[in-house]
Design an enzyme around this catalytic site. Sequence first.
Site, short mmCIF file in Angstrom:
data_model
loop_
_atom_site.label_atom_id
_atom_site.label_comp_id
_atom_site.label_asym_id
_atom_site.label_seq_id
_atom_site.Cartn_x
_atom_site.Cartn_y
_atom_site.Cartn_z
N ASP A 12 0.82 -1.21 0.00
CA ASP A 12 0.00 0.00 0.00
C ASP A 12 0.85 1.26 0.00
OD1 ASP A 12 -2.72 -0.81 2.26
OD2 ASP A 12 -2.39 -1.23 0.15
N MET A 37 -7.95 8.69 9.61
CA MET A 37 -8.45 9.28 8.36
C MET A 37 -9.39 10.46 8.63
SD MET A 37 -9.17 5.79 6.23
CE MET A 37 -9.74 4.80 7.61
N LYS A 94 -3.74 3.35 -2.62
CA LYS A 94 -4.87 4.20 -3.00
C LYS A 94 -4.88 5.41 -2.09
CE LYS A 94 -7.36 0.80 -0.44
NZ LYS A 94 -8.21 -0.34 -0.50
N1 SAH Z 1 -4.26 -0.18 9.12
C1 SAH Z 1 -3.72 1.10 9.47
C2 SAH Z 1 -4.70 2.24 9.25
C3 SAH Z 1 -4.99 2.48 7.82
S1 SAH Z 1 -6.13 3.79 7.61
C4 SAH Z 1 -3.24 1.05 10.93
O1 SAH Z 1 -3.52 0.09 11.62
O2 SAH Z 1 -2.57 2.00 11.35
C5 SAH Z 1 -5.06 5.12 7.20
C6 SAH Z 1 -4.99 6.12 8.34
O3 SAH Z 1 -4.17 5.63 9.37
C7 SAH Z 1 -4.38 7.45 7.97
O4 SAH Z 1 -5.31 8.31 7.35
C8 SAH Z 1 -3.98 7.97 9.33
O5 SAH Z 1 -5.09 8.49 10.02
C9 SAH Z 1 -3.55 6.70 10.03
N2 SAH Z 1 -2.09 6.50 9.96
C10 SAH Z 1 -1.45 5.45 9.43
N3 SAH Z 1 -0.12 5.57 9.61
C11 SAH Z 1 0.07 6.72 10.27
C12 SAH Z 1 1.21 7.43 10.75
N4 SAH Z 1 2.44 6.94 10.59
N5 SAH Z 1 1.03 8.61 11.39
C13 SAH Z 1 -0.20 9.10 11.57
N6 SAH Z 1 -1.31 8.50 11.14
C14 SAH Z 1 -1.19 7.33 10.50
#
Ligand code: SAH
Length: 468
Positions: free
Chosen positions: A250, A385, A272
């Site tokens: 991703d 998000m 995406k």
């Molecule tokens: N599966 C992922 C989440 C995916 S949804 C998890 O468990 O973390 C994508 C969202 O995750 C982003 O819009 C943001 O809100 C958050 N996110 C993912 N990585 C991040 C990071 N390093 N710092 C801040 N927010 C993050």
Amino acid sequence: MQTFPLFLSLQGRRALVVGGADAAARKAELLLKAGAQVSLIAETVGGEIAHFIAEGHVSWAGCAFDDDDLEGMSLVIVATEDESVQARVSGAAQVRCIPVNVVDRPALSTFIMPAIIDRAPITIAISTAGTAPALARRIRADIERSLPAALGRLARFAEVFREQVRRTLVVPRARRRFWDRVFEGRVGELALAGDEIGARRELIRLLDNARSESPTAGMVHLVGAGPGDPDLLTLKAHRLLQRADVVVYDRLVSDEILAMARRDAERVYVGKRRANHCVPQPEINDRLVALARAGKSVVRLKGGDPFVFGRGGEEVEALVAAGVAVEVVPGVTAALGCASSAGIPLTHRDHAQACVLVTGHLKNGTVDLDWAMLSRPRQTVVIYMGAGALQHIASQLIAHGLPASTPVALIENGTTDRERRVVGTLATIDRQARQAFLSGPTLCMVGEVVGLALSRDQELSFESRMGL
Ligand code: SAH
């Protein structure tokens, strides 16, 4: 890559060392270990090098360097302090395209001497491209600690069977899987412990099993890549990446983490963006199924954890429905990674007895959440998000009873070296976010616990202001 790593065979080849003191002795010794015929150029010799000459290991003519001394040499090492000799030998070797190293003079060298770990036949060489030899030595010490002393024995044991295994298991993937089992399992343990007969017996048994295994049994591992910092990857994720035939990843997966995959693994990007779906989810599902059916070992790498807003559930359903074997490997989700790096405890005896993870993803321009539940006191709300809907989120939380002064943190690119934080309150956070132009993945945390980190940060900055 500033220099190109390779392992040169010097068995029976001639090598020249220039210099008559201890530095030259150390280089000559290394070349002798590699099987080279070593000649020495120095007007006078002393110490250990004199000993090598007396024993007949190194040949020495007892005169100054002449360009003709380079005739027939495969390699030259200059270990003298005399700068005019250094420059002369280096120039003459380079004209003849003979690899030359001048000790501690990278500018005069066409190759550098790495820090070496010798577990013959296994050799590990570490280079900082001449920038920090002391750092290379530290890395060597770290690696050395993690390698069993008998590693060479294991390699020699494996070599005996290499040809037989190649003939028995003709599909490269099957061979790779077989050798992984050998080195990770009981065979490796026995061989390392010196029990060759036991190891041999176990290896033959594994080989028989592998021969009768269906060669096309592909599998998908849904692997959490964590929030960004490669050190937060699990050991299991790391191991699977080393073995994968294909890595499907991703946008949230960092380059450093992707670099941990087996070098010749195929990499497929299916990233995406929020409103701009590159590859629709059903297409990703179909692709995973097709790859597994083609017998590939697939790592489906997802940012954070696959089961936290990662659509991992849908992928598992699709794979199971298609009869494909699937395993999920958890990762550190963004809430946990960001909380740690920002110093925000998600729960706290005095301030938060619960922590809720929600998505602030807009659907038809609005966020449809249980606002009454999210606005309860004494809990931490983490919104994934949510950066695009902050105004809406903040005003709903206030409308449902949270004080406008409730602390809020936005963390962008959490746990990476690009991490940025914006801290405010429900009343101010939207304006602050717009001023900060956050563009990377951003997590929003709401609750009294954010205030704890804030007051600690203030103390820290106060301390640094006071020069403490
Ligand atoms: N599966 C992922 C989440 C995916 S949804 C998890 O468990 O973390 C994508 C969202 O995750 C982003 O819009 C943001 O809100 C958050 N996110 C993912 N990585 C991040 C990071 N390093 N710092 C801040 N927010 C993050």
